[in-house]
Motif scaffolding. Sequence first.
Motif, PDB file in Angstrom:
ATOM      1  N   THR A  34      -0.655  16.819   4.151  1.00 49.05           N
ATOM      2  CA  THR A  34      -1.042  15.858   3.127  1.00 49.05           C
ATOM      3  C   THR A  34      -1.464  14.585   3.815  1.00 49.05           C
ATOM      4  O   THR A  34      -1.219  14.383   4.993  1.00 49.05           O
ATOM      5  N   VAL A  44      -4.578  -1.897  -0.207  1.00 50.23           N
ATOM      6  CA  VAL A  44      -4.542  -2.791  -1.366  1.00 50.23           C
ATOM      7  C   VAL A  44      -5.045  -4.166  -0.952  1.00 50.23           C
ATOM      8  O   VAL A  44      -4.967  -4.527   0.197  1.00 50.23           O
ATOM      9  N   GLY A 101       0.796  -1.216   0.000  1.00 54.37           N
ATOM     10  CA  GLY A 101       0.000   0.000   0.000  1.00 54.37           C
ATOM     11  C   GLY A 101       0.826   1.262   0.000  1.00 54.37           C
ATOM     12  O   GLY A 101       0.297   2.337  -0.241  1.00 54.37           O
ATOM     13  N   TRP A 102       2.125   1.148   0.281  1.00 55.66           N
ATOM     14  CA  TRP A 102       2.963   2.335   0.244  1.00 55.66           C
ATOM     15  C   TRP A 102       3.564   2.512  -1.142  1.00 55.66           C
ATOM     16  O   TRP A 102       3.444   1.663  -1.994  1.00 55.66           O
ATOM     17  N   LEU A 110       8.950   5.132 -14.835  1.00 57.56           N
ATOM     18  CA  LEU A 110       8.482   5.704 -13.567  1.00 57.56           C
ATOM     19  C   LEU A 110       9.068   7.092 -13.365  1.00 57.56           C
ATOM     20  O   LEU A 110       8.370   8.031 -12.984  1.00 57.56           O
ATOM     21  N   ARG A 140       8.313  12.302  -1.179  1.00 60.56           N
ATOM     22  CA  ARG A 140       7.638  11.240  -1.906  1.00 60.56           C
ATOM     23  C   ARG A 140       6.774  11.881  -2.973  1.00 60.56           C
ATOM     24  O   ARG A 140       6.467  13.063  -2.903  1.00 60.56           O
ATOM     25  N   ILE A 141       6.308  11.091  -3.915  1.00 62.40           N
ATOM     26  CA  ILE A 141       5.605  11.685  -5.056  1.00 62.40           C
ATOM     27  C   ILE A 141       4.301  12.356  -4.619  1.00 62.40           C
ATOM     28  O   ILE A 141       3.978  13.461  -5.047  1.00 62.40           O
ATOM     29  N   ASP A 142       3.558  11.716  -3.695  1.00 63.37           N
ATOM     30  CA  ASP A 142       2.291  12.341  -3.294  1.00 63.37           C
ATOM     31  C   ASP A 142       2.554  13.580  -2.450  1.00 63.37           C
ATOM     32  O   ASP A 142       1.790  14.551  -2.497  1.00 63.37           O
ATOM     33  N   GLN A 143       3.663  13.560  -1.698  1.00 69.61           N
ATOM     34  CA  GLN A 143       4.012  14.763  -0.937  1.00 69.61           C
ATOM     35  C   GLN A 143       4.444  15.880  -1.866  1.00 69.61           C
ATOM     36  O   GLN A 143       4.168  17.064  -1.628  1.00 69.61           O
ATOM     37  N   LEU A 172      -1.599  10.481   4.604  1.00 72.47           N
ATOM     38  CA  LEU A 172      -0.518   9.627   5.053  1.00 72.47           C
ATOM     39  C   LEU A 172       0.194   8.984   3.879  1.00 72.47           C
ATOM     40  O   LEU A 172       1.356   8.628   3.968  1.00 72.47           O
ATOM     41  N   GLY A 173      -0.499   8.852   2.784  1.00 69.64           N
ATOM     42  CA  GLY A 173       0.164   8.315   1.613  1.00 69.64           C
ATOM     43  C   GLY A 173      -0.011   6.831   1.447  1.00 69.64           C
ATOM     44  O   GLY A 173       0.510   6.245   0.521  1.00 69.64           O
ATOM     45  N   ARG A 174      -0.770   6.204   2.345  1.00 67.21           N
ATOM     46  CA  ARG A 174      -0.953   4.772   2.191  1.00 67.21           C
ATOM     47  C   ARG A 174      -2.265   4.499   1.497  1.00 67.21           C
ATOM     48  O   ARG A 174      -3.268   5.168   1.746  1.00 67.21           O
ATOM     49  N   VAL A 175      -2.233   3.542   0.609  1.00 64.69           N
ATOM     50  CA  VAL A 175      -3.436   3.129  -0.098  1.00 64.69           C
ATOM     51  C   VAL A 175      -3.734   1.707   0.318  1.00 64.69           C
ATOM     52  O   VAL A 175      -2.838   0.879   0.398  1.00 64.69           O
ATOM     53  N   MET A 222       2.613  14.850   4.985  1.00 66.70           N
ATOM     54  CA  MET A 222       3.676  15.838   5.192  1.00 66.70           C
ATOM     55  C   MET A 222       3.092  17.050   5.882  1.00 66.70           C
ATOM     56  O   MET A 222       2.039  17.529   5.541  1.00 66.70           O
TER      57      MET A 222
END
Lengths: 147, 373, 369, 166
Positions: free
Chosen positions: C362, C369, B351-352, C155, C303-306, C364-367, D1
């Motif tokens: 932002t 799955v 998930g990360w 990527l 990180r990319i989402d950040q 947490l960035g966890r999805v 963040m």
Amino acid sequence: MTTALAATEIVSQLSAQFPGAVEEAGTDAVLVKGEHLPAVVEYLKTAAGLKFDYLNFITAVDYYSYFEVVYRLTSLEFNRYIVLKTRCYTRNKPSVLTLTGIYQGADWQEREIYDLMGISFKGHKNLKRIFLWEGFDGHPLRKDWNR
Amino acid sequence: MTTTQELTLKTEPFILNIGPMHPSTHGVFRMRATLDGEVVTDIEPVFGYLHRGIEKLAEERTYTGIIPFTDRLDYLSPMSNNLGYCLAVEKLAGVKVPERGEYIRIITAELQRLANHCVAIGAMFNDAGAYFTPFLYMFRNREKIYDLFDMLCGQRVTYNYMRIGGVSQDLPEEFLPAVAKFLPQLKKFLDEYEFFVKQNEVFVARSKGVGILSKELAINCGISGPVARASGIKHDLRRDDPYSIYDRFEFDIPTAENGDCFDRFYVRVQEMRQSVRILEQAIKQVPDGPFRANVPQVIHPPAGESYAHIESPKGELGYYIVSDGSIAPYRFHIRPTSLINLGALRNMVRGWKVADLIFIFGSIDITMGEVDR
Amino acid sequence: MEPISAGALDIIQPTYWPGNYWWHWLFYTVVVIVFMLVMVIGAIYFERRAMGKMQTRLGPNRTGPFGLLQPIADAVKVLLKENIVPGVADKIVHFLAPVIAFTPVLLIFTVIPFQNGAMLADLNIGILFIVAVSSIATVGVFMAGWGSGNKYSLLGAMRNVAAVVSYEIPMVLAILGVVMVTGSLSMNDIVNAQNIPNILVQPLGFLLFFTAACAEINRSPFDLMEADSELTAGFHTEYSGMRFAMFYLVEYAEAIAMSAVISTLFLSGWRGPWLPPWLWLIIKTFFVFFLMIWVRTIMPRVRIDQLMGLAWKFLFPLAVINLFATAIEVLAWPDASQWIFVGVNIVLAGALVFLGSRLFKTGLGRVEV
Amino acid sequence: MKFENFGLGIVKGLSVAIQYVWRHALVTQYPEQRLNISRRSRGNELVWSRERCTGCATCAKACPQGVIEIVTATDMTENKYKVETYRVDTGYCIQCGLCVEACPYDALFMGYSYERAKYRRAELVQTNDELLESPQRPVSGYFHPDIAKKLPKQTLLIEKIVEKRK
């Protein structure tokens, strides 16, 4: 100090719970019959007063006439350990029941034993070689293996 | 698939092969990561690129001849490996180590912990993407420790210093003053290092709450060492099963609650402070006397089996030795800390993002020499 | 802007040149290319030495006096290496990518004044030209990522496109603040109008522009497209030899170009006492470049989402507020001394950064799955 | 963040990094600047003493890699062993020093020299006279404290190394 759970202390408890499961009780290790192993371990992990929730390691020893699989469990709460052993007497495709359902940490160690010692673990979902490549001839940690 | 996902664009997972040749897999680790865009949905570790068959080789070596091989297991902390192995053989053969030998062992093992954590913390920052600065600051201090080890046993990495029943040579007379001089330098450096990185916004954002390892899962996977302590398991073999003479020293066991990457970093830093504390006590108490019991180079331990475990910098490092009374072990098994600590990696990274995968992997601190053996 | 006085400066004015613009064009093209190459060599040396010092190393010090020839030695080595094209690569795209990435960087320098009016083309939309041209490099990067036939490259390229698209917006909004204060889009006029360096008049604009520029040119902590610890080398994983050298050149040329743009927009460009103007520009460029190195030394990578979150949730609102504040100041008090705005804007910047830090968060960035 | 510290953490980091510019860099310029290596250094090669060696082959037994090959003959006139061949394959040697430790007659030493790389693997196999002590092959103090005392003191990195290029 992590003290050993004296075999005599646990054997009576185990024999009462699982009649016929304990094959032999040494000074520091309990020899359990292969088919009862998961049940015994499950009991040791969950029973109140025992709580052996931490699997230190699994390994196997080749004694020519039989293979011995050694489990060492630790109870973090009571700071005690117990060594369980089980034997399989055949050299041709020996097998033991898996503990992966009880301890996730057993997964790769069982694969390692399968890879190097050739003991298969029944019920393991992903039992394939871990260090050596598929198609490697034989199991190197067996005493009769030679290159 | 839920309805919201159906409305979005269809994506297709793809497999990214990370390693064995990759800048941050700490050696030759390989992961087959299944990605959904940037998100890691699954990983499958592949081992064996550094498999040297040490367990098999050891069956053909004398008990003393195995010590150089233990150096090559976890090549970032050879002293601890030596210590664990010697303890196991001593337990088997019933050898008593002289006082001075015990103290020398503790001093070297704790210095080794410092050196290992230097790499662990530094490499973790490198995996987070810091361009070598936190890494090199740590290496600067690790180099000083390696220099001390060099003085002690003549090599910088593969020490082969401990022997069954003690250590191979006595301390040189300038060793203890050098350690005493080094410790204040390190303490000052640790303060500065925490000032340097602990509050860095990007580091905090990258590490807090990332790669959480729950206490239950950690116990279930058999995880030990700083990774387990960061998840709130107050378990340290130095206190719970004191080997050697650890029961004589005063030290705390730092733990953290969340079990995320930040906690793993922080627990390691605190552990370094505690190691300094132990060293400060130990170097004052070193007694005179023999440093090595009178043990021949080729020994015949009685038939039987023994298991000795120590708190190596990475966790519980154990040696299981079965003897048949000959000069070589019948079976020699190493409880590989790094391999078992990796057991929860899949649960931690799912998930990360890809970046977190590398970072979480780095925060576990493994050495491939020990994983593959 | 004062009319240009006759004298020593005349020589650089295009109207005085024989053959009118053609000689001027040729001369400045050569100057720009040579200037850029020399600056890149200097930048590589400077970065390696400065980072080395900050990392308790020495940096290159063997080749030539103080290791000054190290970048040249590296260039020779890289150019002599074999050029390897992967079998699965899209050959044409793979071949064209470095060229396309390289050209726009050169174009940026065409509108940067080295002195009053000393530039290849004094476009009256100079800064707009820079914004437009600098994003073309993204196409080159994306071509490299796609054409290599490598997942790491892909990527990296995707990350680059996402980052550039997002960071253009706060960047342009930050530029607009400067444009409003100075009242011109021409780079030369912007410099001439800066009696007080814009960094004082537009402190928040400077911070925003610096951050966005770092993201746009892949400088740490936003170097996700190369991400050496994750993606081995990002979009140029599959490049070697001369084409790798071109990407390497682009990386540093972009950094130098952006530093030059920042020093022109915010640090009053070539203006300065005592020293010749071109030297002032170089000094300021290297100063800004040093800031980038300094930040790179200490920062882990986001990180990319950040990265995206930072652009849209932090930089964008701040840029909009900054733009409005500047607009009000310029419209309401057009004749007031700029020194008043200096104080007001610095306080405003501090307050906004404080507030933004409080509110910005932002996920947490966890999805799952 | 989240900017928990309003960018203060970044400023702290920047301030530490810039301090290191003026600090002493912990590197040595190797070929010009050479530090004294450890007195117990286990260098690249073994040093063998023909006079002291009795041909007991304890070293060969102690070697975990089995790189020492020893051939002895009986010298009937003096009633003792004579070492005919003493061969070490340095290519397989792991420099563990167990042979030096095992030798009961102090006939083996670790080398104090470094930079003893060879271009061919065959050159790594050293026999008899190639193993003797010579100015290029000094002995180290590993397991020989009396030799260690005579060697120069090791330069420690915990001291500030002021010695510049030679």
